[in-house]
Design a protein around this motif. Structure first.
Motif, PDB file in Angstrom:
ATOM      1  N   ALA A  11       8.410   0.027   6.608  1.00  0.00           N
ATOM      2  CA  ALA A  11       7.623  -0.427   5.457  1.00  0.00           C
ATOM      3  C   ALA A  11       6.648   0.651   4.982  1.00  0.00           C
ATOM      4  N   GLY A  12       6.631   1.803   5.663  1.00  0.00           N
ATOM      5  CA  GLY A  12       5.832   2.910   5.163  1.00  0.00           C
ATOM      6  C   GLY A  12       4.621   3.285   6.000  1.00  0.00           C
ATOM      7  N   ALA A  13       4.451   2.656   7.155  1.00  0.00           N
ATOM      8  CA  ALA A  13       3.324   3.035   8.015  1.00  0.00           C
ATOM      9  C   ALA A  13       3.637   4.347   8.731  1.00  0.00           C
ATOM     10  N   SER A  14       2.692   5.282   8.684  1.00  0.00           N
ATOM     11  CA  SER A  14       2.876   6.573   9.358  1.00  0.00           C
ATOM     12  C   SER A  14       2.473   6.511  10.822  1.00  0.00           C
ATOM     13  N   ALA A  15       1.641   5.541  11.156  1.00  0.00           N
ATOM     14  CA  ALA A  15       1.237   5.292  12.543  1.00  0.00           C
ATOM     15  C   ALA A  15       0.881   3.816  12.637  1.00  0.00           C
ATOM     16  N   LEU A  16       0.693   3.341  13.871  1.00  0.00           N
ATOM     17  CA  LEU A  16       0.515   1.909  14.095  1.00  0.00           C
ATOM     18  C   LEU A  16      -0.659   1.689  15.032  1.00  0.00           C
ATOM     19  N   LEU A  32       0.839  -1.212   0.000  1.00  0.00           N
ATOM     20  CA  LEU A  32       0.000   0.000   0.000  1.00  0.00           C
ATOM     21  C   LEU A  32       0.871   1.257   0.000  1.00  0.00           C
ATOM     22  N   ALA A  33       1.912   1.251   0.826  1.00  0.00           N
ATOM     23  CA  ALA A  33       2.757   2.445   0.935  1.00  0.00           C
ATOM     24  C   ALA A  33       3.515   2.712  -0.368  1.00  0.00           C
ATOM     25  N   ARG A  34       3.835   1.643  -1.095  1.00  0.00           N
ATOM     26  CA  ARG A  34       4.521   1.829  -2.381  1.00  0.00           C
ATOM     27  C   ARG A  34       3.588   2.379  -3.453  1.00  0.00           C
ATOM     28  N   THR A  35       2.280   2.143  -3.267  1.00  0.00           N
ATOM     29  CA  THR A  35       1.308   2.451  -4.308  1.00  0.00           C
ATOM     30  C   THR A  35       0.574   3.767  -4.084  1.00  0.00           C
ATOM     31  N   LEU A  36       0.301   4.104  -2.825  1.00  0.00           N
ATOM     32  CA  LEU A  36      -0.571   5.246  -2.524  1.00  0.00           C
ATOM     33  C   LEU A  36       0.219   6.498  -2.162  1.00  0.00           C
ATOM     34  N   GLU A  37      -0.452   7.644  -2.341  1.00  0.00           N
ATOM     35  CA  GLU A  37       0.111   8.925  -1.881  1.00  0.00           C
ATOM     36  C   GLU A  37      -0.330   9.235  -0.449  1.00  0.00           C
ATOM     37  N   ILE A  38      -1.527   8.764  -0.083  1.00  0.00           N
ATOM     38  CA  ILE A  38      -2.048   9.069   1.256  1.00  0.00           C
ATOM     39  C   ILE A  38      -1.369   8.171   2.300  1.00  0.00           C
ATOM     40  N   PRO A  39      -1.399   8.610   3.580  1.00  0.00           N
ATOM     41  CA  PRO A  39      -0.745   7.823   4.629  1.00  0.00           C
ATOM     42  C   PRO A  39      -1.385   6.446   4.827  1.00  0.00           C
ATOM     43  N   VAL A  40      -0.543   5.517   5.256  1.00  0.00           N
ATOM     44  CA  VAL A  40      -0.978   4.156   5.585  1.00  0.00           C
ATOM     45  C   VAL A  40      -0.766   3.950   7.082  1.00  0.00           C
ATOM     46  N   ILE A  41      -1.777   3.433   7.743  1.00  0.00           N
ATOM     47  CA  ILE A  41      -1.660   3.109   9.168  1.00  0.00           C
ATOM     48  C   ILE A  41      -1.536   1.590   9.277  1.00  0.00           C
ATOM     49  N   GLY A  42      -0.482   1.123   9.948  1.00  0.00           N
ATOM     50  CA  GLY A  42      -0.178  -0.307   9.989  1.00  0.00           C
ATOM     51  C   GLY A  42      -0.820  -0.987  11.188  1.00  0.00           C
ATOM     52  N   ILE A  43      -1.437  -2.131  10.923  1.00  0.00           N
ATOM     53  CA  ILE A  43      -2.096  -2.926  11.971  1.00  0.00           C
ATOM     54  C   ILE A  43      -1.841  -4.399  11.651  1.00  0.00           C
ATOM     55  N   GLY A  44      -1.545  -5.199  12.680  1.00  0.00           N
ATOM     56  CA  GLY A  44      -1.467  -6.629  12.440  1.00  0.00           C
ATOM     57  C   GLY A  44      -0.327  -7.281  13.205  1.00  0.00           C
ATOM     58  N   GLY A  45      -0.601  -7.714  14.402  1.00  0.00           N
ATOM     59  CA  GLY A  45       0.354  -8.515  15.152  1.00  0.00           C
ATOM     60  C   GLY A  45       1.492  -7.749  15.780  1.00  0.00           C
ATOM     61  N   ILE A  46       1.420  -6.437  15.802  1.00  0.00           N
ATOM     62  CA  ILE A  46       2.520  -5.658  16.391  1.00  0.00           C
ATOM     63  C   ILE A  46       2.565  -5.903  17.895  1.00  0.00           C
ATOM     64  N   THR A  47       3.696  -6.456  18.358  1.00  0.00           N
ATOM     65  CA  THR A  47       3.821  -6.900  19.748  1.00  0.00           C
ATOM     66  C   THR A  47       5.070  -6.343  20.415  1.00  0.00           C
ATOM     67  N   THR A  48       6.112  -6.108  19.615  1.00  0.00           N
ATOM     68  CA  THR A  48       7.392  -5.639  20.158  1.00  0.00           C
ATOM     69  C   THR A  48       7.817  -4.353  19.427  1.00  0.00           C
ATOM     70  N   TRP A  49       8.825  -3.665  19.990  1.00  0.00           N
ATOM     71  CA  TRP A  49       9.315  -2.437  19.326  1.00  0.00           C
ATOM     72  C   TRP A  49       9.865  -2.763  17.941  1.00  0.00           C
TER      73      TRP A  49
END
Ligand code: RRO
Length: 299
Positions: free
Chosen positions: A252-257, A226-243
């Motif tokens: 990978a291009g997420a502006s927030a998590l 998504l981040a490679r394709t879009l101009e608008i920000p991408v918010i990343g979600i999915g299994g984030i557990t550690t720093w």
């Protein structure tokens, strides 16, 4: 080192946001998340009518995450307004909404605009008849719903996309063309768990959505694409557990998590644990802000 993130015209103290659906039904839980170090909160998805959700069991714990089928339990928009009456929040409150059509989404956005700093459109619940992924797998529906909401509110709009598709970037492009201010990805992956003695699925709804560490590489790929394709920000979600997970998503291009399952599995302490880890990483690698590392792995 600054962890502050400016996004959608809003200021987040740090890039970590409580994800929709996990321990976030009430204002007390949102305030708790912020006290424990979340930079912002997304509410549980709100619909037009109140819903009880499915019978128990609604959650199965697996070695690498959870499968849930909660069934969109929520107080409806009227109940939601009553629940937040008298509260002010000193962090961005993103209201998640779901509906069966552009009109329903637009109606909710209009009714809730006074209490929402932004909206996240749930176009991705993996098991709700007539809602979520059933609609959000088609780019033309994503386009129409985002358009309808943008016409109904001045608040920023985030389209939450489903990973249950052959090409998530087509959904992201449809959202962007329709005027979405950001996309978020991913919602849960279609899944099932089976009880070998009962010889039937464990969840009362039989099928559900998988979240947690097991989905992280899939989510990271969705964000990367998504981040490679879009101009608008991408918010990343999915299994984030550690720093380290968090830094991977930022690179990978997420502006927030957004963080959900880790709160269920590890407790509220994950927010501070992860933000402290991000800070130490930035410092040791010679960066002075989170924003400097967003997308560095896109090359
Ligand atoms: O409530 C749910 O069962 C649910 C929703 Br709305 C969603 O978007 N994603 C999910 O995994 N469960």
């Amino acid at each position: 080192v600054s962890l502050r993130v400016k996004l959608l015209g809003l200021t987040f103290e740090n890039p970590l946001i409580l994800a929709s659906g996990i321990d976030d039904k009430t204002p007390e839980q949102w305030i708790r998340a912020h006290e424990e170090g979340a930079g912002g909160v997304v509410t549980k998805s709100i619909g037009v009518e109140p819903r009880e959700g499915y019978d128990n069991p609604t959650i199965v714990e697996l070695p690498y995450g959870l499968i849930n089928a909660m069934g969109l339990p929520n107080p409806g928009w009227k109940g939601f307004l009553k629940m937040v009456e008298g509260y002010t929040f000193d962090f961005p409150l993103i209201v998640s909404i779901f509906g069966g059509s552009g009109e329903e989404f637009a109606f909710l956005a209009e009714k809730l605009s006074d209490v929402a700093d932004a909206f996240e459109l749930n176009l991705s619940c993996p098991h709700a008849k007539g809602y979520g992924m059933e609609i959000g797998q088609k780019p033309e529906n994503v386009y129409e719903i985002v358009r309808a909401v943008k016409e109904a509110t001045d608040r920023p709009v985030i389209a939450k996309l489903t990973p249950n598709t052959d090409d998530i970037t087509r959904l992201g492009l449809a959202a962007e063309r329709a005027g979405a201010d950001a996309v978020s990805a991913i919602n849960t992956l279609k899944a099932v768990a089976i009880d070998v003695y009962a010889r039937r699925p464990i969840l009362s709804n039989r099928v559900g959505g998988y979240s947690g560490p097991g989905v992280k590489p899939v989510a990271l790929r969705a964000v990367y694409d998504l981040a490679r394709t879009l101009e608008i920000p991408v918010i990343g979600i999915g299994g984030i557990t550690t720093w380290r997970d968090a830094v991977e998503f930022l690179l990978a291009g997420a502006s927030a998590l957004q963080i959900g399952t880790a709160v269920s599995l590890r407790g509220w302490g994950v927010f501070r644990e992860i933000s402290t880890g991000i800070e130490a990483y930035l410092e040791s690698e010679g960066f002075s802000s989170v924003e400097e590392i967003v997308g560095l792995a896109l090359g």
